[in-house]
Structure formats: structure tokens, C-alpha cells
Enzyme design. Structure first.
Site, PDB file in Angstrom:
ATOM      1  N   CYS A  55      -3.234  11.015   4.120  1.00  0.00           N
ATOM      2  CA  CYS A  55      -3.434  10.412   2.747  1.00  0.00           C
ATOM      3  C   CYS A  55      -2.850  10.734   1.769  1.00  0.00           C
ATOM      4  CB  CYS A  55      -5.079   9.747   3.203  1.00  0.00           C
ATOM      5  SG  CYS A  55      -5.276   9.125   4.295  1.00  0.00           S
ATOM      6  N   HIS A  58      -4.655   1.388   7.579  1.00  0.00           N
ATOM      7  CA  HIS A  58      -3.100   1.760   7.008  1.00  0.00           C
ATOM      8  C   HIS A  58      -2.528   2.319   8.422  1.00  0.00           C
ATOM      9  CE1 HIS A  58      -4.533   2.394   2.963  1.00  0.00           C
ATOM     10  NE2 HIS A  58      -3.603   1.471   3.211  1.00  0.00           N
ATOM     11  N   GLU A  90       0.635  -0.845   0.302  1.00  0.00           N
ATOM     12  CA  GLU A  90       0.174   0.039   0.041  1.00  0.00           C
ATOM     13  C   GLU A  90       0.991   1.106   0.042  1.00  0.00           C
ATOM     14  OE1 GLU A  90      -3.773   0.070   0.601  1.00  0.00           O
ATOM     15  OE2 GLU A  90      -3.160  -2.087  -0.125  1.00  0.00           O
TER      16      GLU A  90
END
Ligand code: SUG
Length: 433
Positions: free
Chosen positions: A357, A244, A172
Site C-alpha cells: 500500500c 483493494h 483507486e
């Protein structure tokens, strides 16, 4: 080692014109909770641009990454379609998957190793395969092409292919990666955070573990990182909605700001990292508040005067524990957070995307910055142009039923063609003339 002047450049993903709420991310509580809500692509993009402007005005070097074309022509073809009308008829559930604007969360675009950390002295990038969610697994091809277009100078930059798209290599990107260093230009220790080993099941108890240790090991090896640490995320945090690691911790220089429950073995992790750790205990900010406020999905940045500011989402002011924590942190001289900047990112937040993000950190020396292609380091003039472009082209409101509409898709192609010119990145969208 030499202390070279280098800046951390935050490249923010420009929100694409298809921004919508489709509930596509299991384990991301905001995505699930807002499934089907009406979105405002225009407001989302303007909120993102306002954040870029604020960071630029704080004296930081700020970059922008353009959104990919949606639908992706190759993805459409590989599924056996030539138009979205066919998709709507045959497999309507795939419409939001093919039209997602999820590339806006640039922290998931790639893992980046600054030149000070790598054996060959180049800046290395590996686009994340994002294999854990169907919609995001469609991102890496366009992301790789974009990174090769912007970071094209091969004597300065190396853009690797993404890892193969299978569960063992689940990756990721920078959302599970940090770096500890005294100054951005100094050699640092790279920290790869993972949720499972390659042979462990993706879902153990509740939500998927999106990152494997093997993925981090392979990326570190291909980047030639010299000092590398692998750290396990806590299962408790993942099952509480921290899909995450950047939802529960953030690194800046030698500081780690983290929730007590972020890592599987916190004390051992802190001892290995050798960072200045600011751990927020659960009794001060319960894990559930940390996740709903996105306190740790803030950007912790060093301003030109050497002080540290936390760029936080507005939601931290709406929850008592996080608001009080930050008031006390700023007042406490022992806490490295000197100031807090609140940003309204509500449109992105409703899909589980906070300030951190939206950015991809790329540490660049002045020479490396010179080698970047296109007009992607922002100034007020570019931000004004981007704002005007959004005002001209983006819809104020969007819901699921608009997504597969042919007129809408033509609109998108026209607007991105203009963006390619504005950013001076010819060939960025190969299928738009
Ligand atoms: O991958 N949301 C993204 C949010 C990514 C946040 N990034 C970081 N933590 N770095 C995700 O879950 C939701 C899309 C939707 O449901 O329509 C989404 O993809």
C-alpha cells in the site's frame, strides 16, 4: 520489441505528521477496528523510512513521495471554512477527514503505465479520484500537483487529470492495477482489476466496491496501453475485507501471487493472463488469515541477481498458516519466492496499509530517471536527513483531540516548508511561503 534496461522504482509515500486512527474506511477492517486509538506519527514515519532503506540496501531503486499539506487549503475553502477552529466548532466530524494522512498509501495515488506499454512512448500517470471514501476524495488535487512537479518533463511524462468524482468513475489507482511482463523494461500486459460495473450499486451485500471497470477502461484508453486485460475482483474477498485487490494478490514481472479467492473467475483469469500463477488455496491460508496478516500486500521484488524476495509485514509471522506457508514457499524450488524480508509497519498496518500500500511502482529507464525533478530517488544521505527531519518535527503521540489545534497546524506548515527545500521541489506546497 526491444528489451530496454529499466528499473521498477518503488516510490513510497512518506507518512505525514497527522497520521492517526479515525476509522474512516468502511470495508477496511483494520481502520474500523482501531478507530480512536492513539497513533504515533513519528514511529509510523520512521517505520516507512526503514522500509525504504531496506529496499535501497537490497539493491533496488527506491523513491519517496512527500505528504500533502493538511488541512488542504482548497478543501477547507470549498467547505466554507478558513480555519480548523471553525471546523471543530461547526462540523467536528470533519476534523479527522480534513486532517487524514491517508496519502501515505501511495499505491492509491495514481495508475501508472510505463513507456514500454504506451502508444506515445511516454510514462503516463492518472491520479486516482478515490471517490469511495470522503477523506481520500480530498487527495487527488494535491497528488496531481505533486506528480506534475516531480514528473514535470512533458516529453517524457504525461500526468492526466483524475477521472470525475462520481461513483461511475470510482478509481483507486495502482492498488487495483498490475502488469505482466518478462522484464520490467519489456512491453507488458496491463491488468485492471475492478469490483463492479459503472451501473452496479456501490454496496451489493456488505462492503463498498471501490473500483469500476469503466474507470479502468478510460485510463487504459487515455494512456494508450497496447495490451490490456480487465479482471473482476471476487465479491467474497471484498466482503471479507479486501477493499483493494492488492490485499489479496500481487504481481511481479511474469508472476502473479494470489489467494484462491481473489478473483471472481480464478481459472478464467489465470488462463487470460498467461502469467506464472502461484495460487494459495484457502485450505492452506484461509481468506480471513490472508486479510488479517496482509500476506499478499507484500512487495514481490526482483533483486539484482534475478531472485525474487517477498517484502512482507511482521503480521505474517504471527499467524500460523501464513508463517508456515512462507517457510514452505522459500524451501520449495518450484515456488518463485526465494526469500522473505519482514518489515515492522505496525503503525500503517493498523489503518489497513501494508508494504504494497505504501508504494507506487514507476518503471523508469535510466533516461527517464534522469528526467525526474527534485531529490526524490533515495540514498543513505537523504534517508538520514529524512529521519532527522522526522525526529525534529513529528509528534510521538497523537489522538483525535490534537488534530484541529491551531498550534499543531502551524507546526505542520513549518516542517513541510523545510521538506520542500530538502527534496529540492520548490513550489510543491504553493500555500507555504
Ligand atoms: O484507503 N486506510 C486506507 C488504506 C489504504 C491501503 N492501500 C492499499 N490497499 N493499497 C484506505 O482504506 C484509514 C484511515 C483512517 O481510518 O483513519 C485509511 O484510509
Amino acid at each position: 520489441m526491444t528489451n530496454r534496461a529499466a528499473d521498477e522504482v518503488n516510490f513510497d509515500g512518506l507518512v505525514g505528521p497527522t497520521h492517526n486512527y479515525a476509522g474512516l474506511s468502511l470495508g477496511n477492517r483494520a481502520s474500523t477496528a482501531n478507530a480512536g486509538a492513539r497513533s504515533s506519527p513519528r514511529r509510523a514515519a520512521l517505520q516507512g523510512i526503514a522500509k525504504m532503506r531496506r529496499l535501497h540496501h537490497l539493491g533496488l531503486v527506491q523513491g519517496v513521495l512527500p505528504p500533502p499539506l493538511r488541512p488542504d487549503p482548497q478543501a477547507l475553502e470549498s467547505l466554507g471554512f478558513s480555519t480548523m477552529a471553525q471546523v471543530s466548532q461547526t462540523a467536528p466530524a470533519l476534523v479527522p477527514v480534513l486532517m487524514s494522512a491517508s496519502s501515505m498509501w501511495a499505491a492509491n495515488a495514481a495508475t501508472v503505465s510505463p513507456s514500454a506499454d504506451t502508444a506515445d512512448g511516454r510514462v503516463h500517470f492518472t491520479p486516482a479520484n478515490l471517490v469511495s471514501t470522503t477523506h481520500r476524495a480530498l487527495e487527488p488535487t494535491a497528488t496531481g500537483h505533486m506528480l506534475r512537479t516531480i514528473f514535470a518533463d512533458r516529453s517524457t511524462f504525461a500526468v492526466h487529470p483524475p477521472l470525475p468524482s462520481t461513483a461511475a468513475f470510482a478509481d483507486e489507482g495502482a492498488a487495483n492495477h498490475g502488469r505482466i511482463t518478462r522484464a520490467h523494461g519489456d512491453p507488458g500486459t496491463q491488468v485492471f482489476v475492478y469490483g463492479r460495473d459503472a451501473d452496479e450499486p456501490v454496496v451489493k451485500s456488505r462492503f463498498p466496491r471501490r473500483q469500476t471497470r469503466l474507470a479502468g477502461e478510460l485510463i487504459a484508453a487515455s494512456h494508450g496501453t497496447r495490451q490490456t486485460i480487465f479482471v473482476r475482483q471476487s465479491s467474497e474477498a471484498i466482503d471479507a475485507g479486501a477493499f483493494h485487490n492488492d490485499v489479496v494478490s500481487v504481481f511481479n514481472q511474469d508472476v502473479l501471487f494470489a489467494h484462491q479467492r481473489a478473483f471472481e473467475s480464478p481459472q478464467q483469469t489465470y488462463d487470460t493472463l498467461g502469467a506464472r500463477v502461484v495460487e494459495v488455496p484457502d485450505w492452506r491460508v484461509p481468506l480471513a488469515d490472508a486479510i488479517s496478516s496482509y500476506l499478499f500486500n507484500s512487495q514481490l521484488v526482483t533483486l539484482p541477481d534475478g531472485s525474487m524476495t517477498l517484502v512482507a509485514p511482521g503480521e505474517v509471522e504471527q499467524i500460523d498458516t501464513t508463517r508456515i506457508y512462507l517457510e514452505e514457499a522459500v524451501a520449495d524450488p518450484a515456488n518463485p519466492i526465494d526469500a522473505v524480508e519482514i518489515m515492522d509497519l505496525r503503525e500503517s498496518m493498523r489503518n489497513g496499509g501494508g508494504p504494497a500500500c505504501l508504494r507506487l511502482r514507476v518503471v523508469l529507464t535510466p533516461e527517464e530517471r534522469q528526467a525526474v525533478t527534485g531529490r526524490v530517488i533515495v540514498d543513505d544521505a537523504l534517508l538520514d536527513e529524512l529521519e532527522a527531519w522526522v525526529e525534529r518535527h513529528y509528534r510521538d503521540e497523537l489522538d483525535g483531540t490534537d488534530l484541529g489545534d491551531d498550534g499543531f497546524i502551524e507546526e505542520i506548515r513549518g516542517s513541510l516548508g523545510e521538506l520542500e527545500e530538502m527534496l529540492e521541489l520548490p513550489g510543491l506546497y504553493p500555500s507555504i511561503d
